[in-house]
Design a protein around this motif. Structure first.
Motif, PDB file in Angstrom:
ATOM      1  N   TYR A  17       0.916  -1.154   0.011  1.00 34.59           N
ATOM      2  CA  TYR A  17      -0.139  -0.091   0.087  1.00 34.59           C
ATOM      3  C   TYR A  17       0.850   1.248   0.095  1.00 34.59           C
ATOM      4  O   TYR A  17       0.613   2.086  -0.922  1.00 34.59           O
ATOM      5  CB  TYR A  17      -0.993   0.206   1.299  1.00 34.59           C
ATOM      6  N   GLN A  21      -0.379   3.146  -2.919  1.00 35.77           N
ATOM      7  CA  GLN A  21      -1.071   4.194  -2.376  1.00 35.77           C
ATOM      8  C   GLN A  21      -2.463   3.672  -2.676  1.00 35.77           C
ATOM      9  O   GLN A  21      -3.486   4.770  -2.744  1.00 35.77           O
ATOM     10  CB  GLN A  21      -0.936   5.545  -2.815  1.00 35.77           C
ATOM     11  N   ASP A  22      -2.916   2.471  -2.745  1.00 35.76           N
ATOM     12  CA  ASP A  22      -4.228   1.947  -3.028  1.00 35.76           C
ATOM     13  C   ASP A  22      -4.205   0.540  -2.566  1.00 35.76           C
ATOM     14  O   ASP A  22      -3.499  -0.340  -2.809  1.00 35.76           O
ATOM     15  CB  ASP A  22      -4.437   1.824  -4.664  1.00 35.76           C
ATOM     16  N   TRP A  23      -5.289   0.276  -1.702  1.00 36.03           N
ATOM     17  CA  TRP A  23      -5.474  -0.761  -1.046  1.00 36.03           C
ATOM     18  C   TRP A  23      -5.984  -2.078  -1.905  1.00 36.03           C
ATOM     19  O   TRP A  23      -5.532  -2.967  -1.475  1.00 36.03           O
ATOM     20  CB  TRP A  23      -6.442  -0.858   0.419  1.00 36.03           C
ATOM     21  N   MET A  25      -4.901  -2.315  -4.853  1.00 36.13           N
ATOM     22  CA  MET A  25      -3.801  -2.777  -5.725  1.00 36.13           C
ATOM     23  C   MET A  25      -2.949  -3.691  -4.719  1.00 36.13           C
ATOM     24  O   MET A  25      -2.277  -4.740  -5.239  1.00 36.13           O
ATOM     25  CB  MET A  25      -3.140  -1.596  -6.349  1.00 36.13           C
ATOM     26  N   SER A 120      -8.681   5.598   3.681  1.00 35.82           N
ATOM     27  CA  SER A 120      -9.664   5.446   2.781  1.00 35.82           C
ATOM     28  C   SER A 120      -9.448   3.875   1.941  1.00 35.82           C
ATOM     29  O   SER A 120      -8.410   3.975   1.377  1.00 35.82           O
ATOM     30  CB  SER A 120      -9.637   6.481   1.592  1.00 35.82           C
ATOM     31  N   TYR A 121     -10.362   3.048   1.977  1.00 28.96           N
ATOM     32  CA  TYR A 121     -10.011   1.829   1.194  1.00 28.96           C
ATOM     33  C   TYR A 121     -10.633   1.533  -0.008  1.00 28.96           C
ATOM     34  O   TYR A 121     -11.156   0.405  -0.176  1.00 28.96           O
ATOM     35  CB  TYR A 121     -10.788   0.799   2.388  1.00 28.96           C
ATOM     36  N   GLN A 122     -10.365   2.481  -0.842  1.00 30.79           N
ATOM     37  CA  GLN A 122     -10.809   2.498  -2.118  1.00 30.79           C
ATOM     38  C   GLN A 122      -9.927   1.711  -3.151  1.00 30.79           C
ATOM     39  O   GLN A 122      -8.883   1.429  -2.523  1.00 30.79           O
ATOM     40  CB  GLN A 122     -11.053   3.918  -2.602  1.00 30.79           C
ATOM     41  N   PHE A 123     -10.735   1.210  -4.151  1.00 29.95           N
ATOM     42  CA  PHE A 123      -9.828   0.594  -5.300  1.00 29.95           C
ATOM     43  C   PHE A 123      -9.817   1.363  -6.546  1.00 29.95           C
ATOM     44  O   PHE A 123     -10.709   1.349  -7.404  1.00 29.95           O
ATOM     45  CB  PHE A 123     -10.306  -0.801  -5.656  1.00 29.95           C
ATOM     46  N   TYR A 124      -8.772   2.393  -6.556  1.00 27.10           N
ATOM     47  CA  TYR A 124      -8.643   3.402  -7.602  1.00 27.10           C
ATOM     48  C   TYR A 124     -10.136   3.858  -8.157  1.00 27.10           C
ATOM     49  O   TYR A 124     -10.318   3.981  -9.405  1.00 27.10           O
ATOM     50  CB  TYR A 124      -8.095   2.574  -8.805  1.00 27.10           C
ATOM     51  N   HIS A 125     -10.926   4.366  -7.269  1.00 28.46           N
ATOM     52  CA  HIS A 125     -12.308   4.783  -7.449  1.00 28.46           C
ATOM     53  C   HIS A 125     -13.184   3.980  -7.898  1.00 28.46           C
ATOM     54  O   HIS A 125     -14.392   4.410  -8.377  1.00 28.46           O
ATOM     55  CB  HIS A 125     -11.924   6.196  -8.292  1.00 28.46           C
TER      56      HIS A 125
END
Length: 257
Positions: A17, A21-23, A25, A120-125
């Motif tokens: 992460y 910088q993305d959970w 991925m 924020s636990y998003q996945f590239y929006h």
């Protein structure tokens, strides 16, 4: 010991992460790494399933022939396994070895919300929050629910796709029908499980299953190609039989004196 193992997995996900910088991925990368580590074990399992598929008609024949003689049936089955170089336990061992890793990953992803606060636990929006389940996302509106239902369908479908794809090359129609029916019921069961599971779990399992389907198809295609090459080699090395029919000699006409 188990908590320490889960902490290690969470540390791996957190490390990726910090890179992406993305959970989402990070979850995908760690899932692919684990699948690559387990690839040799999964390859043995696929080979075992392929061998089982080849000897299945002979197994059914032995079971029918020696239905009233269990000792003889077991003896013939052992002979068949030895001739085919097939070990029934070879397909179970890889599953047993990989289950602790998958269970730990599953639990870590379920605990993600409590392990890190204010993230924020998003996945590239694409997926707004990986800690939400499809059932919770539906309460927030249909548009929010769309990426969750896609993950849910991939989660359920890709789990049993290997069973369905394997049966496409099975000549036994009754066995194929039973497997397809069982796969349909199990897919519905997985939909029920995934309905209340966090999206991060669905992402992990979906990526893992898709990787497994790809590996299965590649290995199975190679095994079938090797078998076809061996059969062609056997045919080429067999002596050509020439059917020679001798013509019957006609009797010479006898001269009349």
């Amino acid at each position: 010991m188990w908590d320490a193992f889960k902490d290690f997995i969470f540390w791996c996900i957190s490390s990726f992460y910090s890179v992406f910088q993305d959970w989402g991925m990070a979850i995908m990368v760690i899932t692919l790494i684990f699948r690559l580590i387990l690839m040799p074990l999964m390859q043995k399992q696929i080979k075992s399933s392929y061998q089982m598929q080849k000897v299945q008609p002979l197994i059914q024949e032995i079971q029918t022939k020696y239905a009233d003689d269990q000792p003889r049936m077991q003896e013939e089955m052992q002979k068949l396994y030895a001739d085919a170089k097939f070990n029934p336990l070879a397909g179970c061992l890889p599953i047993l070895l990989q289950m602790p890793i998958f269970v730990a990953l599953f639990q870590v992803l379920q605990e993600m919300g409590s392990r890190t606060q204010g993230t924020s636990y998003q996945f590239y929006h694409l997926v707004p929050d990986l800690t939400l389940s499809p059932s919770t996302a539906l309460e927030q509106g249909f548009l929010t629910f769309i990426p969750y239902i896609i993950l849910l369908l991939i989660f359920a479908g890709a789990t049993f796709a290997p069973m369905v794809l394997q049966q496409l090359h099975t000549p036994d129609s009754s066995q194929k029908k039973q497997t397809l029916i069982m796969s349909a019921f199990m897919t519905v069961f997985m939909l029920w499980i995934g309905w209340g599971s966090p999206a991060g779990v669905l992402l992990f399992w979906g990526v893992s299953s898709l990787f497994g389907v790809t590996q299965q198809q590649v290995v199975m295609a190679r095994l079938r190609k090797n078998d076809e090459a061996k059969e062609a080699e056997i045919i080429e090395t067999q002596p050509v039989k020439v059917d020679v029919t001798r013509k019957q000699k006609k009797k010479r006409p006898t001269k009349s004196r």
